[in-house]
Design a protein around this motif. Structure first.
Motif, mmCIF file in Angstrom:
data_model
loop_
_atom_site.group_PDB
_atom_site.id
_atom_site.type_symbol
_atom_site.label_atom_id
_atom_site.label_comp_id
_atom_site.label_asym_id
_atom_site.label_seq_id
_atom_site.Cartn_x
_atom_site.Cartn_y
_atom_site.Cartn_z
ATOM 1 N N MET A 1 0.781 -1.033 0.023
ATOM 2 C CA MET A 1 0.024 0.133 0.102
ATOM 3 C C MET A 1 1.109 1.209 0.024
ATOM 4 O O MET A 1 1.779 1.398 0.815
ATOM 5 N N GLU A 2 0.554 2.075 -0.897
ATOM 6 C CA GLU A 2 1.437 3.309 -0.978
ATOM 7 C C GLU A 2 0.646 4.556 -0.262
ATOM 8 O O GLU A 2 -0.416 4.725 -0.256
ATOM 9 N N TRP A 262 -10.633 0.914 7.229
ATOM 10 C CA TRP A 262 -10.890 1.847 6.084
ATOM 11 C C TRP A 262 -9.843 1.604 4.769
ATOM 12 O O TRP A 262 -9.941 2.004 3.766
ATOM 13 N N PHE A 263 -9.075 0.699 5.315
ATOM 14 C CA PHE A 263 -7.648 0.433 4.429
ATOM 15 C C PHE A 263 -7.916 -0.796 3.734
ATOM 16 O O PHE A 263 -6.935 -1.235 2.913
ATOM 17 N N ASN A 264 -8.864 -1.706 4.008
ATOM 18 C CA ASN A 264 -9.286 -2.862 3.409
ATOM 19 C C ASN A 264 -8.995 -2.851 1.806
ATOM 20 O O ASN A 264 -9.754 -2.318 1.192
ATOM 21 N N GLY A 265 -8.135 -3.481 0.982
ATOM 22 C CA GLY A 265 -8.288 -3.597 -0.343
ATOM 23 C C GLY A 265 -7.787 -2.207 -0.923
ATOM 24 O O GLY A 265 -7.906 -1.879 -2.065
ATOM 25 N N LEU A 281 2.727 15.942 12.726
ATOM 26 C CA LEU A 281 1.684 15.057 13.020
ATOM 27 C C LEU A 281 1.460 14.011 11.755
ATOM 28 O O LEU A 281 1.040 12.960 11.791
ATOM 29 N N MET A 282 1.193 14.858 10.521
ATOM 30 C CA MET A 282 0.740 14.134 9.318
ATOM 31 C C MET A 282 1.987 12.803 9.043
ATOM 32 O O MET A 282 1.524 11.766 8.639
ATOM 33 N N GLU A 283 3.013 13.122 9.329
ATOM 34 C CA GLU A 283 3.964 12.133 9.348
ATOM 35 C C GLU A 283 3.899 11.048 10.303
ATOM 36 O O GLU A 283 4.019 9.556 9.827
ATOM 37 N N ARG A 284 3.519 11.262 11.302
ATOM 38 C CA ARG A 284 3.143 10.225 12.355
ATOM 39 C C ARG A 284 2.128 9.456 11.853
ATOM 40 O O ARG A 284 1.935 8.108 12.345
ATOM 41 N N VAL A 285 1.260 10.072 11.472
ATOM 42 C CA VAL A 285 0.047 9.305 10.975
ATOM 43 C C VAL A 285 0.457 8.362 9.841
ATOM 44 O O VAL A 285 -0.192 7.140 9.670
ATOM 45 N N ILE A 289 0.019 4.291 9.667
ATOM 46 C CA ILE A 289 -0.695 3.402 8.658
ATOM 47 C C ILE A 289 0.177 2.519 7.943
ATOM 48 O O ILE A 289 -0.558 1.260 7.631
ATOM 49 N N LYS A 290 1.417 2.899 7.584
ATOM 50 C CA LYS A 290 2.194 1.945 7.093
ATOM 51 C C LYS A 290 2.440 0.692 8.045
ATOM 52 O O LYS A 290 2.736 -0.506 7.659
ATOM 53 N N GLY A 291 2.546 0.809 9.373
ATOM 54 C CA GLY A 291 2.700 0.010 10.293
ATOM 55 C C GLY A 291 1.407 -1.068 10.309
ATOM 56 O O GLY A 291 1.388 -2.356 10.610
ATOM 57 N N MET A 292 0.159 -0.417 10.298
ATOM 58 C CA MET A 292 -1.025 -1.117 10.155
ATOM 59 C C MET A 292 -0.958 -2.048 8.854
ATOM 60 O O MET A 292 -1.482 -3.375 9.068
ATOM 61 N N ALA A 293 -0.495 -1.710 7.832
ATOM 62 C CA ALA A 293 -0.607 -2.333 6.637
ATOM 63 C C ALA A 293 0.447 -3.431 6.757
ATOM 64 O O ALA A 293 -0.010 -4.538 6.251
ATOM 65 N N ALA A 294 1.551 -3.050 7.305
ATOM 66 C CA ALA A 294 2.579 -4.078 7.444
ATOM 67 C C ALA A 294 1.953 -5.447 8.425
ATOM 68 O O ALA A 294 2.133 -6.581 8.026
ATOM 69 N N GLU A 295 1.298 -5.256 9.412
ATOM 70 C CA GLU A 295 0.679 -6.132 10.125
ATOM 71 C C GLU A 295 -0.346 -7.120 9.577
ATOM 72 O O GLU A 295 -0.680 -8.154 10.012
#
Length: 300
Positions: A1-2, A262-265, A281-285, A289-295
């Motif tokens: 996911m980009e 929110w990010f399914n598919g 703050l946007m960088e932290r978000v 999100i990248k961490g959630m995708a990796a999990e």
């Protein structure tokens, strides 16, 4: 996911200037007072609190003596400066130059309207700090309109000069302008002179230019995550732009509000924010999100 952060999002000049002034002052002070939230973002307010910035309201200002108080980018009405002189308060004035120029224009228009029994109307959010500063230039006589329903407070038999809060929606301003114009013409039975109606698009271009930029950005991604403080007038306006272009747009204050569903598919996520949203703050978000995708990546 980009995951992509909108390069045009983040602090406007006025907010960046105010925060830099606060940080510069705090290098030599243990405590610096700020009249109202320095920015409509609780995360940034907390960060600066840890450095010694203390938020006060107008009632608390009346009790202070012999200290320094920061005026944030939104600007202040004349009585704030008068009180500071009376109480020997040193004001660190970080009012945005765009707002200061608008205050001067509103004051000039108010003086002219007095001569012809006219009215100054401000399209803005009632009670917003910038609007308080603007109405202060008119002895609090300016009529503040937020919705078309508020126009019932305007006397259309008298001349009108219209301005806008700098961070409001351009579309909303021109809608109010057209409604006022129609009612004034109906009263006069024909065309209007400049004295009858003078409309001034005083929306900050750094803000208004973000609307078309965000519109394009929202179309380029499957999901949009808009990061902003819930008290930000600008944030609400810009988020509505995202929603119009992409129904999968979500408003959050920080990464704790993200929902994995929110990010399914999803192949592409765009992160953007208000003029009061810090880039960190946007960088932290984005990192979260990248961490959630990796999990959720399948294990092979």
């Amino acid at each position: 996911m980009e995951v992509t952060i909108d390069k045009n999002s983040g602090y406007c000049f006025g907010v960046e200037f105010a925060i830099q002034m606060a940080e510069d002052e705090l290098e030599g002070e243990n405590t610096l007072y700020c009249l109202g939230d320095i920015v409509h973002n609780d995360m940034e307010v907390r960060r600066l609190y840890e450095k010694g910035l203390r938020i006060i309201d107008r009632d608390e200002l009346k009790e202070l003596r012999d200290c320094k108080v920061l005026i944030r980018a939104h600007g202040e009405p004349p009585e704030t400066y008068q009180l500071a002189l009376k109480n020997n308060i040193e004001l660190i004035d970080a009012s945005c130059p765009v707002v200061l120029k608008l205050q001067n224009r509103v004051k000039h228009s108010y003086d002219k309207m007095q001569e012809v029994k006219g009215q100054v109307v401000i399209y803005g959010q009632k009670g917003h700090a910038e609007v308080v500063g603007l109405t202060g230039q008119t002895n609090k006589e300016a009529i503040v309109v937020t919705t078309p329903e508020d126009l019932k407070a305007v006397d259309f038999s008298r001349p009108v000069t219209l301005y806008s809060q700098t961070t409001k929606s351009t579309k909303g301003f021109y809608d109010i302008k057209e409604r006022i114009e129609e009612q004034l013409k109906a009263q006069r039975g024909g065309e209007l002179t400049v004295m009858d109606f003078n409309a001034n698009d005083s929306i900050c271009r750094q803000v208004s230019n973000r609307e078309p930029q965000l519109s394009r950005f929202s179309q380029q991604h499957d999901v949009i995550v808009f990061v902003s403080g819930k008290k930000s007038s600008n944030g609400k306006a810009l988020y509505s732009v995202c929603r119009q272009q992409n129904e999968k747009s979500y408003f959050i204050e920080n990464e704790s509000e993200l929902e994995p569903s929110w990010f399914n598919g999803t192949k592409s996520v765009g992160i953007c924010g208000a003029t009061s949203t810090p880039m960190w703050l946007m960088e932290r978000v984005a990192k979260h999100i990248k961490g959630m995708a990796a999990e959720t990546q399948p294990a092979y």
